[in-house]
Design a protein around this motif. Structure first.
Motif, PDB file in Angstrom:
ATOM      1  N   LEU B 427     -45.218   7.524   0.186  1.00  0.00           N
ATOM      2  CA  LEU B 427     -44.801   6.628   1.191  1.00  0.00           C
ATOM      3  C   LEU B 427     -43.538   7.184   2.038  1.00  0.00           C
ATOM      4  CD1 LEU B 427     -44.447   3.439  -1.043  1.00  0.00           C
ATOM      5  CD2 LEU B 427     -46.292   4.069   0.746  1.00  0.00           C
ATOM      6  N   ALA B 428     -42.876   7.970   1.741  1.00  0.00           N
ATOM      7  CA  ALA B 428     -41.886   8.637   2.532  1.00  0.00           C
ATOM      8  C   ALA B 428     -42.380   9.433   3.777  1.00  0.00           C
ATOM      9  CB  ALA B 428     -40.939   9.593   1.420  1.00  0.00           C
ATOM     10  N   THR B 429     -43.812   9.683   3.533  1.00  0.00           N
ATOM     11  CA  THR B 429     -44.156  10.442   4.927  1.00  0.00           C
ATOM     12  C   THR B 429     -44.389   9.409   6.012  1.00  0.00           C
ATOM     13  OG1 THR B 429     -46.425  10.461   4.116  1.00  0.00           O
ATOM     14  CG2 THR B 429     -45.041  12.176   3.306  1.00  0.00           C
ATOM     15  N   ARG B 430     -44.211   8.001   5.867  1.00  0.00           N
ATOM     16  CA  ARG B 430     -44.629   6.688   6.542  1.00  0.00           C
ATOM     17  C   ARG B 430     -46.229   6.994   7.055  1.00  0.00           C
ATOM     18  NH1 ARG B 430     -39.609   7.591  10.124  1.00  0.00           N
ATOM     19  NH2 ARG B 430     -37.999   7.374   8.676  1.00  0.00           N
ATOM     20  N   PRO B 431     -47.008   6.915   5.977  1.00  0.00           N
ATOM     21  CA  PRO B 431     -48.583   7.132   6.478  1.00  0.00           C
ATOM     22  C   PRO B 431     -49.080   5.730   7.153  1.00  0.00           C
ATOM     23  CG  PRO B 431     -48.218   6.617   4.262  1.00  0.00           C
ATOM     24  CD  PRO B 431     -46.624   6.854   4.736  1.00  0.00           C
ATOM     25  N   LYS B 432     -50.143   6.350   7.950  1.00  0.00           N
ATOM     26  CA  LYS B 432     -50.967   5.022   8.277  1.00  0.00           C
ATOM     27  C   LYS B 432     -52.084   4.688   7.443  1.00  0.00           C
ATOM     28  CE  LYS B 432     -49.697   6.554  12.974  1.00  0.00           C
ATOM     29  NZ  LYS B 432     -49.782   7.726  13.439  1.00  0.00           N
ATOM     30  N   VAL B 433     -52.766   5.900   6.922  1.00  0.00           N
ATOM     31  CA  VAL B 433     -54.003   5.762   5.925  1.00  0.00           C
ATOM     32  C   VAL B 433     -53.705   6.228   4.783  1.00  0.00           C
ATOM     33  CG1 VAL B 433     -56.217   6.117   5.514  1.00  0.00           C
ATOM     34  CG2 VAL B 433     -55.553   5.722   7.873  1.00  0.00           C
ATOM     35  N   ILE B 434     -53.796   5.600   3.578  1.00  0.00           N
ATOM     36  CA  ILE B 434     -53.290   6.331   2.565  1.00  0.00           C
ATOM     37  C   ILE B 434     -54.553   6.128   1.435  1.00  0.00           C
ATOM     38  CG2 ILE B 434     -52.407   3.962   1.289  1.00  0.00           C
ATOM     39  CD1 ILE B 434     -50.384   5.815   0.073  1.00  0.00           C
ATOM     40  N   ILE B 435     -54.949   7.407   0.895  1.00  0.00           N
ATOM     41  CA  ILE B 435     -56.283   7.660   0.060  1.00  0.00           C
ATOM     42  C   ILE B 435     -55.717   7.483  -1.396  1.00  0.00           C
ATOM     43  CG2 ILE B 435     -58.429   8.911  -0.252  1.00  0.00           C
ATOM     44  CD1 ILE B 435     -57.738  10.268   2.678  1.00  0.00           C
TER      45      ILE B 435
END
Lengths: 329, 512
Positions: B427-435
């Motif tokens: 989450l800390a990477t501020r993702p748009k898509v999480i698999i």
């Protein structure tokens, strides 16, 4: 007290102090500041090499070619100095670092791009680099009288009571601490060894981290090549034969996990000093050099057993916590 | 308990000749934090095949490991021929006449067929040396019984996958076995080879052996087995004779509860397309994959093990050999060659096994959390511990992470808290898509609910989620749409409305 004993760097430092105290009762003056400074200076090259080795081991690799790299680089700069006495010393030192780094880069490339296990790569380059030293020198020696006085004297020059060699070791210790603790490369070295798969998932190029570790180890080996040749005032093919094992031993005694990912700069320095103290003390108290080797070996195995036990304990703690939690639930 | 004792009674009344060779009664197996088996009863009869059916993680493999002496159960007893037995180790189980053909065949490429068959119990000459002549003769006889003429002296590496499988079966039959366990034996076989295998099973039946047959594929189960036992969440939820049981009933037992009620799936406004994949293909793993993923959407990816789900996701994340095809993120085409590219683009991957793939256990919590975000926490190319700590603190608070300090090694945390570190790290990477690959595998029911609630929350915040799962309730309960994969191909994409477990199972197994 328990917590003090758990800190293995502190424990190792204590053991070294007790050893010095013990030897001092058998040989007067062993604990004198001048002698201790002497031991440190004597161990400086081992410290420098072990720090390079440590970086490589952190990434779950090993560099067995450091001593051969040292021999080749030492020979190369000694021959240059003898053939062209006019070359400035600074240039020769930079050249030693660059040649060493290039040899390290060869190791790194083979490990990174061809995916050959590091122990195989460096076992191969160990003999290749020694062989190159032989080809370069034709098996001949470069003796003290052939080298320029500047080349020979620099490491010995005293500054504030310590030779430049000692100061250089101290500077490299500080630099390595900074590199490993404060740069992304340092962190990626720890992550690559601690859990290569997790490192890949975190966007770290594990192969690149290993490559850079080998280059760093090679550069330090190259620098040590110059230091060794000038300190012992002679260059020949077999200098520092088998010394790569001392660097690995220093790391292991200092608590660097051979499986990668665990270890500190101060641990490595203490591991090297531990070996340095033994090496300097045993002749003083009249123990033969053959017994010395055996004693070093015993100490290394004890250190590995100690490491294995320290890592096992952690597993038990986790289980106990889990068990406690299950009781609560 | 009453019901359990009554079942065999009714069975013996109709067919009084039948007494089981082996019975397991009230077997429980507890691992730290998970009850893998909970009071299981099962009986195996001579000359009959019992099919063991259940989702991944239902406890089938644990049962096999107990029967083969690898685990010792915490509760319950195993009864053979009316007398209780305890298998102290794997050899004890073999001596008692239990043999297993495992899912992944444990054979040695560099050894010959004969050596593989008799490894560990090779016949000896009277001088105690290995009797090669007898080995090869007996191996030839065994292979002949299996209607195969494989030469016992060739090395295993020169055989095809199906032939290797025959060797594994021969190995299992080389001991005097009365009970044969087959753990998904058909997974790697073609239809013809399956027919051959079934002929062997019929032979074994005629010899009076009891067979435990584990499979996902219903058509095979109905073809070969007499009895069934369905497992769910470590319990046996149903058993009986297959002839009297329709397939719908078995699927219902396997899936269990009415799934839409249990899962905290909240209604989320689904936005514009975030990720679009077109004609994605890989030489050996998968092909013809095309799908879209929208903001706030959860796309479930279902399929059997080995269907290519993880391979597809790892390829999207750049950790395996890149596949061809087009990938668009927010309308722009992106090319991902490494995991660093994927993270920079805003795609992250939470791997299945957090211990092996997720965390460096010796590293402090805060360093694990900041590892993929170092570019952001560093100042002028140097690490800045204060920034790493504040990042870690932010997500530790948000995920309610319980730890003595953020500077302790992750390895000292409990499993659930380790999982939180993994999630926080991504989450800390501020993702748009999480698999998410099998997000609740190996964790207990209570923690599962918390993970599901959290996944819903993430979708609510506008993240797009791809969730790979082998658990039907999880897929049905959490997904807005479900993509089913079968043997590296897309078997279909289904909307949440009106979707049933039966549809998914049929699509995944290829049963019309």
């Amino acid at each position: 007290m328990q917590r003090l004993l758990k800190n293995r760097e502190l424990l190792l430092a204590l053991i070294i102090l007790v050893m010095i105290g013990g030897f001092a009762t058998r040989a007067a003056g062993f604990a004198a500041p001048a002698n201790l400074a002497n031991i440190f200076n004597d161990t400086s090259i081992l410290i420098i090499l072990a720090l390079g080795q440590m970086t490589v081991i952190l990434t779950k690799s090993i560099d067995l070619s450091v001593a051969a790299n040292l021999a080749f680089t030492g020979m190369a700069v000694a021959m240059l100095d003898a053939a062209y006495p006019g070359l400035p010393l600074a240039l020769l030192i930079v050249l030693a670092v660059v040649i060493g780094a290039a040899l390290g880069a060869i190791n790194g490339f083979l490990v990174w791009l061809l995916q050959i296990p590091p122990i195989v790569v460096t076992l191969g380059t160990l003999t290749i680099y020694r062989g190159m030293a032989f080809v370069l020198s034709g098996g001949g020696w470069v003796n003290a009288h052939q080298m320029t006085p500047d080349f020979l004297n620099l490491p010995r020059l005293p500054v504030l009571g310590l030779p430049i060699l000692s100061w250089l070791a101290i500077a490299i210790v500080l630099a390595m601490w900074f590199v490993l603790m404060r740069t992304p490369f340092g962190r990626s070295a720890y992550a690559s060894g601690g859990n290569p798969t997790a490192a890949v998932y975190a966007g770290i190029d594990v192969g690149r981290a290993r490559f850079l570790a080998f280059v760093l180890s090679g550069a330090l080996a190259g620098l040590s090549g110059y230091l060794w040749v000038s300190r012992y005032a002679v260059a020949y093919v077999d200098i520092a034969a088998g010394f790569e094992l001392d660097t690995v031993a220093a790391c292991v005694i200092g608590g660097i996990s051979i499986a990668g990912g665990i270890g500190t700069v101060i641990g490595t320095v203490l591991g090297a000093l531990f070996l340095g103290v033994i090496k300097n003390a045993l002749p003083v108290i009249g123990i033969s050099p053959f017994a010395q080797m055996a004693i070093s070996g015993v100490v290394i195995i004890l250190a590995v057993v100690f490491n294995a036990r320290a890592e096992k304990k952690k597993g038990r703690i986790i289980l106990r916590e889990r068990a406690a939690k299950e009781k609560l639930a | 308990m009453l019901a359990a004792t009554q079942q065999p009674d009714t069975g013996s009344m109709s067919e009084s000749a039948e007494t089981p060779i082996l019975e397991m009664r009230g077997i429980s197996q507890i691992f730290p934090g998970v009850k893998a088996l909970d009071g299981v009863d099962i009986a195996l009869y001579p000359g009959q095949v019992t099919a063991l059916i259940g989702e991944n993680g239902a406890g089938k493999s644990t049962l096999v490991k107990i029967l083969t002496g690898i685990y010792r159960p915490n509760e319950g007893e195993i009864v053979m021929d009316g007398a209780p037995v305890a298998f102290a180790n794997a050899q004890a189980a073999i001596d008692a006449g239990v043999t297993a053909i495992h899912q992944e065949t444990v054979l040695f490429d560099e050894l010959t067929v004969g050596e593989n068959i008799f490894l560990g119990h090779a016949p000896r000459t009277r001088f105690g040396l290995i009797d090669w002549k007898t080995i090869n003769e007996r191996a030839r006889v065994l292979m002949h019984q299996l209607e195969s003429d494989i030469d016992p002296t060739i090395r295993l590496k020169d055989l095809s996958i199906a032939q290797r499988h025959l060797v594994a079966i021969a190995r299992a039959l080389s001991v005097e076995a009365r009970i044969v366990i087959m753990d998904e034996p058909t997974a790697a076989l073609s239809r013809k080879e399956i027919d051959d295998l079934f002929r062997i099973v019929e032979t074994l039946k005629k010899q009076g052996k009891a067979i435990l047959f584990i499979s996902h594929k219903f058509d095979e189960v109905y073809e070969i087995a007499e009895n069934y036992a369905v497992f769910r969440d470590g319990r046996m939820v149903g058993s009986g004779r297959l002839k009297e049981t329709p397939q719908e009933e078995i699927v219902r037992l396997m899936v269990g509860r009415d799934v839409h009620d249990v899962f905290p799936k909240s209604r989320v406004a689904i936005g514009e397309t975030v990720l679009k994949v077109e004609g994605y293909r890989h030489d050996t793993e998968f092909r013809d994959i095309s799908f879209e993923l929208r903001r706030g959407e959860i796309l479930g990816v279902y399929g059997l093990i080995g269907a290519g789900r993880s391979e597809l996701c790892q390829s999207l994340f750049g950790t395996t050999v890149p596949a061809s095809g087009k990938t668009f993120l927010e309308g722009r085409e992106i090319v991902i060659r490494s995991s660093a590219d994927a993270i920079a683009a805003g795609i992250v991957y939470v791997p299945e096994e957090r211990g092996r793939h997720g965390l460096a256990l010796e590293m402090p919590i805060f360093q694990n959390m900041s590892l993929p975000s170092l570019a952001r926490t560093s100042v002028r190319g140097f690490l800045k511990a204060a920034n790493e700590f504040s990042l870690a603190r932010k997500y530790a608070e948000r995920l309610d992470l319980r730890a003595a300090a953020l500077s302790v090694p992750v390895g000292t945390l409990s499993g659930g808290n380790q999982q939180k570190v993994v999630i926080g790290k991504w989450l800390a990477t501020r993702p748009k898509v999480i698999i998410l690959d099998e997000p609740t595998k190996g964790i207990d029911i209570g923690s599962k609910a918390a993970v599901h609630a959290f996944i819903s929350e993430l979708a609510g915040e506008g993240l797009s989620i791809i969730m790979v799962s082998s658990e039907l309730p999880e897929i049905l309960g959490m997904s807005d749409r479900v993509m089913v994969m079968r043997e590296g191909l897309m078997a279909g994409i289904y909307d949440r409305e009106g979707l049933t477990a039966e549809t998914l199972v049929r699509a995944a197994t290829g049963n019309a």
